[in-house]
Scaffold this motif. Structure first.
Motif, PDB file in Angstrom:
ATOM      1  N   ILE A 232       0.820  -1.219   0.000  1.00 43.99           N
ATOM      2  CA  ILE A 232       0.000   0.000   0.000  1.00 43.99           C
ATOM      3  C   ILE A 232       0.850   1.262   0.000  1.00 43.99           C
ATOM      4  O   ILE A 232       0.347   2.345  -0.335  1.00 43.99           O
ATOM      5  CB  ILE A 232      -0.951   0.013   1.207  1.00 43.99           C
ATOM      6  N   THR A 233       2.127   1.156   0.366  1.00 44.12           N
ATOM      7  CA  THR A 233       3.003   2.333   0.365  1.00 44.12           C
ATOM      8  C   THR A 233       3.666   2.556  -0.982  1.00 44.12           C
ATOM      9  O   THR A 233       4.344   3.566  -1.182  1.00 44.12           O
ATOM     10  CB  THR A 233       4.095   2.188   1.437  1.00 44.12           C
ATOM     11  N   GLY A 234       3.506   1.594  -1.897  1.00 41.00           N
ATOM     12  CA  GLY A 234       4.138   1.714  -3.196  1.00 41.00           C
ATOM     13  C   GLY A 234       5.579   1.234  -3.227  1.00 41.00           C
ATOM     14  O   GLY A 234       6.288   1.449  -4.215  1.00 41.00           O
ATOM     15  N   ALA A 235       6.040   0.587  -2.156  1.00 43.29           N
ATOM     16  CA  ALA A 235       7.422   0.112  -2.084  1.00 43.29           C
ATOM     17  C   ALA A 235       7.648  -1.029  -3.081  1.00 43.29           C
ATOM     18  O   ALA A 235       6.742  -1.825  -3.349  1.00 43.29           O
ATOM     19  CB  ALA A 235       7.746  -0.367  -0.674  1.00 43.29           C
ATOM     20  N   PRO A 236       8.848  -1.129  -3.656  1.00 49.71           N
ATOM     21  CA  PRO A 236       9.142  -2.183  -4.644  1.00 49.71           C
ATOM     22  C   PRO A 236       9.446  -3.516  -3.971  1.00 49.71           C
ATOM     23  O   PRO A 236      10.589  -3.955  -3.899  1.00 49.71           O
ATOM     24  CB  PRO A 236      10.369  -1.618  -5.377  1.00 49.71           C
ATOM     25  N   VAL A 237       8.409  -4.179  -3.460  1.00 50.83           N
ATOM     26  CA  VAL A 237       8.581  -5.443  -2.753  1.00 50.83           C
ATOM     27  C   VAL A 237       7.772  -6.530  -3.435  1.00 50.83           C
ATOM     28  O   VAL A 237       6.808  -6.253  -4.180  1.00 50.83           O
ATOM     29  CB  VAL A 237       8.152  -5.319  -1.277  1.00 50.83           C
ATOM     30  N   ILE A 238       8.161  -7.765  -3.183  1.00 52.39           N
ATOM     31  CA  ILE A 238       7.480  -8.917  -3.750  1.00 52.39           C
ATOM     32  C   ILE A 238       7.425  -9.993  -2.674  1.00 52.39           C
ATOM     33  O   ILE A 238       8.344 -10.115  -1.855  1.00 52.39           O
ATOM     34  CB  ILE A 238       8.212  -9.429  -5.018  1.00 52.39           C
ATOM     35  N   GLY A 239       6.359 -10.735  -2.615  1.00 53.55           N
ATOM     36  CA  GLY A 239       6.191 -11.750  -1.568  1.00 53.55           C
ATOM     37  C   GLY A 239       5.648 -13.048  -2.112  1.00 53.55           C
ATOM     38  O   GLY A 239       5.054 -13.101  -3.199  1.00 53.55           O
TER      39      GLY A 239
END
Length: 342
Positions: A232-239
């Motif tokens: 939701i923060t727009g961070a470039p993460v993947i899970g």
């Protein structure tokens, strides 16, 4: 002592046995249903594409149900600790009935150890049987989903629930002895044990054994194997990634998406790929994230992963169970020492 313990505990024991019978009936029914669905899933694995779709349908049909059951099983030790452990000594002290036993030639410590052994063993048996039944029912699903290390599932499978039950019961007994009031001891037991259930999987379990490390290139295929992209923060993460060659491994830490030089990819570039308009028909963009996965793969990204191989599963089960049993034993030792001064 055995007869006296049974007389005092028989109502709780009968209620527990009835609850276990209901749980067993449902889990046997669910286990047979899962096995029928698993056979149907295997019959559709005629080619990789059909097998992937059948796997998604099979796991999706039971994921929420098994997660709910695992969470419910995690509450059993908390309930037993509050309703069996906390009143064990506190109610006797409140009503003054402990004096009758202590004046019959039974030492305080022997009385406490007898009660703890009788009721504590019952709590461990009830929780352990419920855990083994759930483990049996969910085993075909666990083989396909490869999520045995999941935060909720791990604590509801195999032998860990037995350790949970002993710790919760010991915590309740000590709280009752120290507080000398049943209701406050029950409340404290429930709150503290739920805090333990949250803290251990998130703060302790990842550090029980040193993790393995690897770097995973973010190809379109690997991105589409993930379960979530961004937050939701727009961070470039993947899970929800999987380690190649070790699909059952537990990934304990995943770095943000990084460029070839090791820097975190710019949020603007990452979000630009997420906002990519759908490709026209025939472009070949497929998979869970489609065009976004293709766009990100062109940026030459990777993630650094820390993981525990699936072969360590039973080692983690044994270590965590032993940890709960050890802490519970320490609490009982504190209670035995304390009751001599009561």
């Amino acid at each position: 002592m055995i007869w006296l313990n049974w007389r005092q505990f028989r109502l709780q024991a009968l209620v527990g046995a009835a609850a276990l019978a209901v749980i067993a009936c449902y889990l046997v029914y669910l286990g047979m249903d899962i096995r029928d669905a698993h056979d149907a899933y295997r019959s559709h694995c005629t080619d990789p594409g059909a097998c992937a779709q059948a796997e998604s349908q099979f796991t999706g049909s039971y994921r929420d149900t098994l997660l709910f059951l695992a969470a419910g099983l995690a509450l059993i030790p908390a309930v037993l600790g509050s309703f069996w452990g906390a009143p064990l000594v506190a109610r006797e002290l409140e009503l003054g009935t402990h004096r009758l036993v202590w004046n019959q030639g039974v030492t305080r410590r022997r009385w406490l150890l007898g009660r703890v052994a009788f009721v504590g063993l019952a709590a461990m048996i009830l929780t352990g049987l419920a855990g083994l039944l759930l483990t049996w029912a969910a085993s075909p699903y666990d083989q396909v989903a490869g999520d045995r290390f999941g935060t909720v599932a791990f604590g509801a499978r195999n032998i860990v629930p037995i350790g949970y039950a002993f710790l919760a019961f010991a915590l309740g007994a000590v709280a009752g002895l120290l507080m000398r009031r049943t209701l406050p001891a029950m409340a404290v037991t429930g709150v503290v044990f739920l805090a333990v259930q949250f803290a251990v999987p998130n703060l302790v379990r990842p550090h029980l054994m040193p993790p393995e490390r690897t770097t995973l290139p973010m190809t379109a295929r690997h991105i589409n194997e993930a379960t979530n992209l961004g937050d939701i923060t727009g961070a470039p993460v993947i899970g929800g990634l999987r380690v190649p060659g070790a699909p059952d491994a537990w990934i304990s830490d995943t770095s943000p998406l990084r460029t070839a030089d090791g820097r975190t990819v710019a949020e603007s570039a990452f979000n630009a790929c997420l906002d990519t308009p759908p490709s026209p028909p025939g472009s070949g963009a497929e998979g869970r994230f489609g065009d976004a996965a293709v766009c990100l793969s062109e940026l030459d990204l990777h993630v650094d992963i820390e993981y525990q191989p699936s072969g360590r599963y039973w080692a983690f089960q044994a270590i965590e169970t032993g940890l709960y049993l050890a802490v519970g034993a320490i609490l009982i030792a504190v209670a035995v020492r304390r009751i001599g001064r009561t």
